[in-house]
Design an enzyme around this catalytic site. Structure first.
Site, PDB file in Angstrom:
ATOM      1  N   ALA A   1       0.844  -1.198   0.000  1.00 51.49           N
ATOM      2  CA  ALA A   1       0.000   0.000   0.000  1.00 51.49           C
ATOM      3  C   ALA A   1       0.876   1.244   0.000  1.00 51.49           C
ATOM      4  CB  ALA A   1      -0.906  -0.016   1.223  1.00 51.49           C
TER       5      ALA A   1
ATOM      6  N   GLY B   1       0.716  -4.983   0.998  1.00 47.47           N
ATOM      7  CA  GLY B   1      -0.440  -5.055   0.096  1.00 47.47           C
ATOM      8  C   GLY B   1      -0.115  -5.779  -1.201  1.00 47.47           C
TER       9      GLY B   1
ATOM     10  N   GLU C   1      -0.649  -9.274  -0.406  1.00 47.76           N
ATOM     11  CA  GLU C   1      -2.100  -9.453  -0.232  1.00 47.76           C
ATOM     12  C   GLU C   1      -2.824  -9.437  -1.576  1.00 47.76           C
ATOM     13  OE1 GLU C   1      -1.933  -6.184   2.632  1.00 47.76           O
ATOM     14  OE2 GLU C   1      -3.101  -7.430   3.991  1.00 47.76           O
TER      15      GLU C   1
ATOM     16  N   GLU D   1       4.300  -4.942   7.486  1.00 46.22           N
ATOM     17  CA  GLU D   1       3.561  -3.810   8.082  1.00 46.22           C
ATOM     18  C   GLU D   1       3.939  -3.538   9.529  1.00 46.22           C
ATOM     19  OE1 GLU D   1       2.218  -6.239   6.250  1.00 46.22           O
ATOM     20  OE2 GLU D   1       0.806  -5.374   4.809  1.00 46.22           O
TER      21      GLU D   1
HETATM   22  N1  CAA Z   1       4.575   3.272  -0.528  1.00 46.40           N
HETATM   23  C1  CAA Z   1       4.992   4.451  -1.012  1.00 46.40           C
HETATM   24  N2  CAA Z   1       6.202   4.639  -1.545  1.00 46.40           N
HETATM   25  C2  CAA Z   1       7.033   3.581  -1.568  1.00 46.40           C
HETATM   26  C3  CAA Z   1       6.666   2.321  -1.078  1.00 46.40           C
HETATM   27  C4  CAA Z   1       5.356   2.176  -0.545  1.00 46.40           C
HETATM   28  N3  CAA Z   1       4.898   1.016  -0.077  1.00 46.40           N
HETATM   29  N4  CAA Z   1       7.705   1.461  -1.238  1.00 46.40           N
HETATM   30  C5  CAA Z   1       8.684   2.173  -1.823  1.00 46.40           C
HETATM   31  N5  CAA Z   1       8.285   3.453  -2.009  1.00 46.40           N
HETATM   32  C6  CAA Z   1       9.050   4.565  -2.608  1.00 46.40           C
HETATM   33  C7  CAA Z   1      10.167   5.015  -1.670  1.00 46.40           C
HETATM   34  O1  CAA Z   1       9.678   5.951  -0.709  1.00 46.40           O
HETATM   35  C8  CAA Z   1      11.134   5.623  -2.661  1.00 46.40           C
HETATM   36  O2  CAA Z   1      10.690   6.924  -2.980  1.00 46.40           O
HETATM   37  P1  CAA Z   1      11.795   8.111  -3.211  1.00 46.40           P
HETATM   38  O3  CAA Z   1      12.477   7.715  -4.499  1.00 46.40           O
HETATM   39  O4  CAA Z   1      10.937   9.327  -3.349  1.00 46.40           O
HETATM   40  O5  CAA Z   1      12.718   8.107  -2.031  1.00 46.40           O
HETATM   41  C9  CAA Z   1      10.949   4.760  -3.923  1.00 46.40           C
HETATM   42  O6  CAA Z   1       9.697   4.100  -3.777  1.00 46.40           O
HETATM   43  C10 CAA Z   1      12.014   3.691  -4.041  1.00 46.40           C
HETATM   44  O7  CAA Z   1      12.028   2.974  -2.819  1.00 46.40           O
HETATM   45  P2  CAA Z   1      13.389   2.372  -2.197  1.00 46.40           P
HETATM   46  O8  CAA Z   1      14.498   3.327  -2.451  1.00 46.40           O
HETATM   47  O9  CAA Z   1      13.107   1.992  -0.784  1.00 46.40           O
HETATM   48  O10 CAA Z   1      13.550   1.098  -3.141  1.00 46.40           O
HETATM   49  P3  CAA Z   1      14.397  -0.213  -2.863  1.00 46.40           P
HETATM   50  O11 CAA Z   1      14.346  -0.960  -4.139  1.00 46.40           O
HETATM   51  O12 CAA Z   1      15.731   0.115  -2.248  1.00 46.40           O
HETATM   52  O13 CAA Z   1      13.577  -1.019  -1.711  1.00 46.40           O
HETATM   53  C11 CAA Z   1      11.613  -2.018  -0.771  1.00 46.40           C
HETATM   54  C12 CAA Z   1      12.372  -1.623  -2.040  1.00 46.40           C
HETATM   55  C13 CAA Z   1      12.444  -3.060   0.029  1.00 46.40           C
HETATM   56  C14 CAA Z   1      10.316  -2.622  -1.194  1.00 46.40           C
HETATM   57  C15 CAA Z   1      11.404  -0.776   0.126  1.00 46.40           C
HETATM   58  O14 CAA Z   1      10.966   0.312  -0.698  1.00 46.40           O
HETATM   59  C16 CAA Z   1      10.352  -0.979   1.186  1.00 46.40           C
HETATM   60  O15 CAA Z   1      10.645  -1.558   2.216  1.00 46.40           O
HETATM   61  N6  CAA Z   1       9.112  -0.481   0.936  1.00 46.40           N
HETATM   62  C17 CAA Z   1       8.031  -0.570   1.903  1.00 46.40           C
HETATM   63  C18 CAA Z   1       7.502  -1.964   2.036  1.00 46.40           C
HETATM   64  C19 CAA Z   1       6.370  -1.970   3.028  1.00 46.40           C
HETATM   65  O16 CAA Z   1       6.540  -1.640   4.202  1.00 46.40           O
HETATM   66  N7  CAA Z   1       5.173  -2.345   2.556  1.00 46.40           N
HETATM   67  C20 CAA Z   1       3.965  -2.353   3.358  1.00 46.40           C
HETATM   68  C21 CAA Z   1       3.154  -1.115   3.083  1.00 46.40           C
HETATM   69  S1  CAA Z   1       1.736  -0.953   4.141  1.00 46.40           S
HETATM   70  C22 CAA Z   1       0.600  -2.029   3.501  1.00 46.40           C
HETATM   71  O17 CAA Z   1       0.810  -2.642   2.472  1.00 46.40           O
HETATM   72  C23 CAA Z   1      -0.691  -2.132   4.275  1.00 46.40           C
HETATM   73  C24 CAA Z   1      -1.645  -3.124   3.744  1.00 46.40           C
HETATM   74  O18 CAA Z   1      -1.866  -4.148   4.348  1.00 46.40           O
HETATM   75  C25 CAA Z   1      -2.421  -2.866   2.556  1.00 46.40           C
END
Ligand code: CAA
Length: 264
Positions: free
Chosen positions: A72, A115, A118, A138
């Site tokens: 998400a 997400g 999911e 999460e």
């Molecule tokens: N939402 C919004 N933006 C996101 C994102 C997300 N889930 N995941 C990555 N991005 C953005 C980052 O903020 C970054 O933006 P900037 O370039 O502006 O800094 C860009 O995408 C690139 O991200 P990374 O530099 O972190 O990319 P990476 O390849 O080094 O790492 C990753 C990838 C390991 C997936 C890392 O981005 C990460 O950990 N993301 C979050 C994963 C997460 O916590 N997901 C759960 C979300 S909550 C949810 O999903 C609730 C639900 O149940 C529905």
């Protein structure tokens, strides 16, 4: 594929049709296919359009070659409150995926987190590349899965393994996903869309009404009485937006620092 991807500037989901199947691709690479509410809503709309398209028998859902989805959209959710989620029930956009009639298969290359995991589990099959990674991270944002993770992972993998991945946020491999029964097939890196398309084309050649009803029946077996669990999960998920840890977890992610949780 003979037809070209339908793609317009800013389209968060694009698709192409050929040979009785559609390939639908999440298209927000700059944020790793983060699933904004608009994206999920557009995806559901496309899948429903494909339901009405007689040339199509099944679809493949992909995020591209490097990642499926990072979950998400954290930026979209970070400033939200429990009250605004309760009022607008934004996560109800996910419900429209459950009424898609024709089979759709997720082809996962790279990671499917939060997400993203999911969404893959909400589809009818998952074909994963051998280096694919799944996870429900999460907890590290001060929240919990809110789009079916606690329910679908537990139904497929059982309480004990599901607890581990949901409470630790640790990712798991395609091989582990296959052992837990959430993956239909594991294929060599780069082959997920090809294998998912092969399966989709096989299905597309079958008698359409029998396919629709058989899918309905399997879903009844796998997802009977799932709705109550999904609503329970969603309500707990919304309530976490009243905590300081949610604010800290999401701000820390967006500011690229380690969160300091207080349990409040
Ligand atoms: N939402 C919004 N933006 C996101 C994102 C997300 N889930 N995941 C990555 N991005 C953005 C980052 O903020 C970054 O933006 P900037 O370039 O502006 O800094 C860009 O995408 C690139 O991200 P990374 O530099 O972190 O990319 P990476 O390849 O080094 O790492 C990753 C990838 C390991 C997936 C890392 O981005 C990460 O950990 N993301 C979050 C994963 C997460 O916590 N997901 C759960 C979300 S909550 C949810 O999903 C609730 C639900 O149940 C529905």
């Amino acid at each position: 594929m003979t037809s070209s991807m339908k793609e317009g500037a800013g389209d968060s989901v694009v698709y192409e049709k050929a040979g009785g199947i559609a390939i639908v691709r999440l298209n927000r690479p700059e944020v790793r296919n983060a699933l904004s509410f608009g994206l999920i809503s557009r995806l559901a709309e496309i899948l429903h359009e494909l339901d009405a398209d007689e040339s199509i028998g099944a679809s493949v859902l992909t995020g591209g070659e490097k990642f499926f989805s990072a979950g998400a959209d954290i930026k979209e959710m970070a400033g939200r409150s429990m009250a605004s989620f309760e009022k607008h029930d934004d996560f109800s956009v996910w419900d429209a995926l459950a009424s898609v009639g024709k089979p759709f298969i997720s082809a996962v290359e790279g990671y499917a987190y939060g997400g993203g995991c999911e969404l893959a589990m909400a589809s009818d099959m998952i074909v994963a590349a051998e280096d694919a990674r799944f996870g429900q991270p999460e907890i590290d944002l001060g929240i919990m899965p809110g789009a079916g993770g606690t329910q679908r992972l537990t139904r497929a993998a059982g309480k004990y393994r599901s607890m581990r991945y949901i409470l630790t946020g640790e990712p798991f491999s395609a091989a582990e996903a296959e052992r837990m029964g959430i993956v239909t097939a594991v294929v060599p890196k780069g082959q997920a869309v090809r294998e998912a398309s092969r399966i989709a084309a096989l299905i597309s050649a079958k008698p359409r009404t029998a396919v629709l009803l058989a899918k309905k029946a399997v879903r009844r077996a796998a997802e009977n009485q799932l709705t109550e669990g999904l609503l329970f999960e969603r309500s707990l998920f919304y309530s976490l937006f009243a905590t300081l840890d949610q604010k800290e977890g999401m701000n820390a992610f967006l500011n690229k620092r380690k969160p300091e949780f207080k349990g409040e």
